[in-house]
Design a protein around this motif. Structure first.
Motif, PDB file in Angstrom:
ATOM      1  N   GLN A  52       0.712  -1.148   0.004  1.00 33.30           N
ATOM      2  CA  GLN A  52       0.171  -0.144   0.065  1.00 33.30           C
ATOM      3  C   GLN A  52       0.984   1.250   0.015  1.00 33.30           C
ATOM      4  OE1 GLN A  52      -3.756   0.063   0.030  1.00 33.30           O
ATOM      5  NE2 GLN A  52      -3.031  -1.878  -0.855  1.00 33.30           N
ATOM      6  N   HIS A  53       1.835   1.341  -1.095  1.00 33.47           N
ATOM      7  CA  HIS A  53       2.857   2.303  -0.833  1.00 33.47           C
ATOM      8  C   HIS A  53       3.496   2.303  -2.405  1.00 33.47           C
ATOM      9  CE1 HIS A  53       6.450   4.562   0.014  1.00 33.47           C
ATOM     10  NE2 HIS A  53       6.099   4.965   1.136  1.00 33.47           N
ATOM     11  N   LYS A  54       3.774   3.586  -2.980  1.00 36.87           N
ATOM     12  CA  LYS A  54       4.530   3.638  -4.019  1.00 36.87           C
ATOM     13  C   LYS A  54       5.644   3.451  -3.915  1.00 36.87           C
ATOM     14  CE  LYS A  54       4.694   5.550  -8.231  1.00 36.87           C
ATOM     15  NZ  LYS A  54       4.597   4.738  -9.258  1.00 36.87           N
ATOM     16  N   VAL A  55       6.167   2.540  -5.174  1.00 36.81           N
ATOM     17  CA  VAL A  55       7.462   1.736  -5.204  1.00 36.81           C
ATOM     18  C   VAL A  55       8.079   2.452  -6.354  1.00 36.81           C
ATOM     19  CG1 VAL A  55       8.845  -0.415  -5.405  1.00 36.81           C
ATOM     20  CG2 VAL A  55       6.470  -0.274  -3.798  1.00 36.81           C
ATOM     21  N   GLU A  56       9.417   2.958  -5.993  1.00 34.13           N
ATOM     22  CA  GLU A  56      10.119   3.332  -7.353  1.00 34.13           C
ATOM     23  C   GLU A  56      10.909   2.072  -7.862  1.00 34.13           C
ATOM     24  OE1 GLU A  56       9.795   6.356  -8.485  1.00 34.13           O
ATOM     25  OE2 GLU A  56       8.484   6.729  -6.689  1.00 34.13           O
ATOM     26  N   VAL A  57      11.527   2.102  -9.018  1.00 29.37           N
ATOM     27  CA  VAL A  57      12.390   1.189  -9.554  1.00 29.37           C
ATOM     28  C   VAL A  57      13.696   1.912 -10.042  1.00 29.37           C
ATOM     29  CG1 VAL A  57      12.483  -0.504 -11.459  1.00 29.37           C
ATOM     30  CG2 VAL A  57      10.268  -0.228 -10.471  1.00 29.37           C
ATOM     31  N   VAL A  58      14.773   1.463  -9.650  1.00 29.10           N
ATOM     32  CA  VAL A  58      16.219   1.849  -9.789  1.00 29.10           C
ATOM     33  C   VAL A  58      16.531   1.718 -11.342  1.00 29.10           C
ATOM     34  CG1 VAL A  58      18.684   1.385  -9.680  1.00 29.10           C
ATOM     35  CG2 VAL A  58      17.042   1.416  -7.567  1.00 29.10           C
ATOM     36  N   ASP A  59      16.929   2.706 -11.987  1.00 26.31           N
ATOM     37  CA  ASP A  59      17.203   2.715 -13.326  1.00 26.31           C
ATOM     38  C   ASP A  59      18.829   1.794 -13.457  1.00 26.31           C
ATOM     39  OD1 ASP A  59      18.351   2.970 -16.035  1.00 26.31           O
ATOM     40  OD2 ASP A  59      17.546   4.964 -16.225  1.00 26.31           O
ATOM     41  N   SER A  60      18.831   0.586 -13.601  1.00 27.37           N
ATOM     42  CA  SER A  60      20.186   0.082 -13.439  1.00 27.37           C
ATOM     43  C   SER A  60      21.208   0.325 -14.450  1.00 27.37           C
ATOM     44  CB  SER A  60      19.923  -1.479 -13.636  1.00 27.37           C
ATOM     45  OG  SER A  60      19.286  -1.830 -14.944  1.00 27.37           O
ATOM     46  N   SER A  61      20.730   1.331 -15.634  1.00 31.80           N
ATOM     47  CA  SER A  61      21.720   1.815 -16.318  1.00 31.80           C
ATOM     48  C   SER A  61      22.162   3.076 -16.122  1.00 31.80           C
ATOM     49  CB  SER A  61      20.940   2.197 -17.963  1.00 31.80           C
ATOM     50  OG  SER A  61      20.254   3.196 -17.651  1.00 31.80           O
ATOM     51  N   THR A  62      21.833   3.633 -14.869  1.00 28.71           N
ATOM     52  CA  THR A  62      22.245   4.731 -14.499  1.00 28.71           C
ATOM     53  C   THR A  62      22.746   4.980 -13.138  1.00 28.71           C
ATOM     54  OG1 THR A  62      20.229   5.912 -13.950  1.00 28.71           O
ATOM     55  CG2 THR A  62      21.251   6.419 -16.279  1.00 28.71           C
ATOM     56  N   ALA A  63      22.084   3.809 -12.342  1.00 29.61           N
ATOM     57  CA  ALA A  63      22.325   3.675 -10.958  1.00 29.61           C
ATOM     58  C   ALA A  63      23.724   3.198 -10.552  1.00 29.61           C
ATOM     59  CB  ALA A  63      21.253   3.016 -10.185  1.00 29.61           C
ATOM     60  N   ALA A  64      24.066   3.606  -9.334  1.00 33.82           N
ATOM     61  CA  ALA A  64      25.423   2.826  -8.849  1.00 33.82           C
ATOM     62  C   ALA A  64      24.802   1.375  -8.530  1.00 33.82           C
ATOM     63  CB  ALA A  64      25.735   3.134  -7.583  1.00 33.82           C
TER      64      ALA A  64
END
Length: 112
Positions: A52-64
């Protein structure tokens, strides 16, 4: 997993054998932020519904890189796998090296 992470995490949930051909979904729950670090068999919508919460997704192409499996070379789905008896390994490695050299591929180097 426990050996790799040690005391750096409070809990590891083990859901047992995987029924899908993907690695685990890795979710970070640090502070008020919930982030998928590595997508897996559990869809984003299902995680958001349960939490019951908004979940972000890491952009693996730019994230550490923070999780296993996020390095491009980690996956090699088209790379053939051969299981051989120990006594046959050197001969097969030489055959593969010769094939690579014939194609101009010098990526495999063997020493004895």
């Amino acid at each position: 997993m426990r050996d790799e992470l040690g005391d750096s995490v409070d809990m590891i949930l083990d859901g047992g054998p995987c029924q899908v051909g993907l690695e685990s979904t890795i979710v970070s729950c640090i502070g008020d932020s919930i982030t998928i670090l590595r997508p897996g068999g559990i869809p984003l919508a299902a995680i958001e519904e349960v939490l019951q919460h908004k979940v972000e997704v890491v952009d693996s192409s730019t994230a550490a890189i923070r999780v296993s499996g996020s390095v491009l070379s980690h996956y090699a789905p088209v790379t053939p796998l051969e299981l051989l008896p120990h006594a046959s390994l050197w001969q097969r490695a030489c055959e593969l090296a010769a094939q690579g050299a014939a194609r101009g591929n010098t990526g495999m180097v063997g020493t004895r």
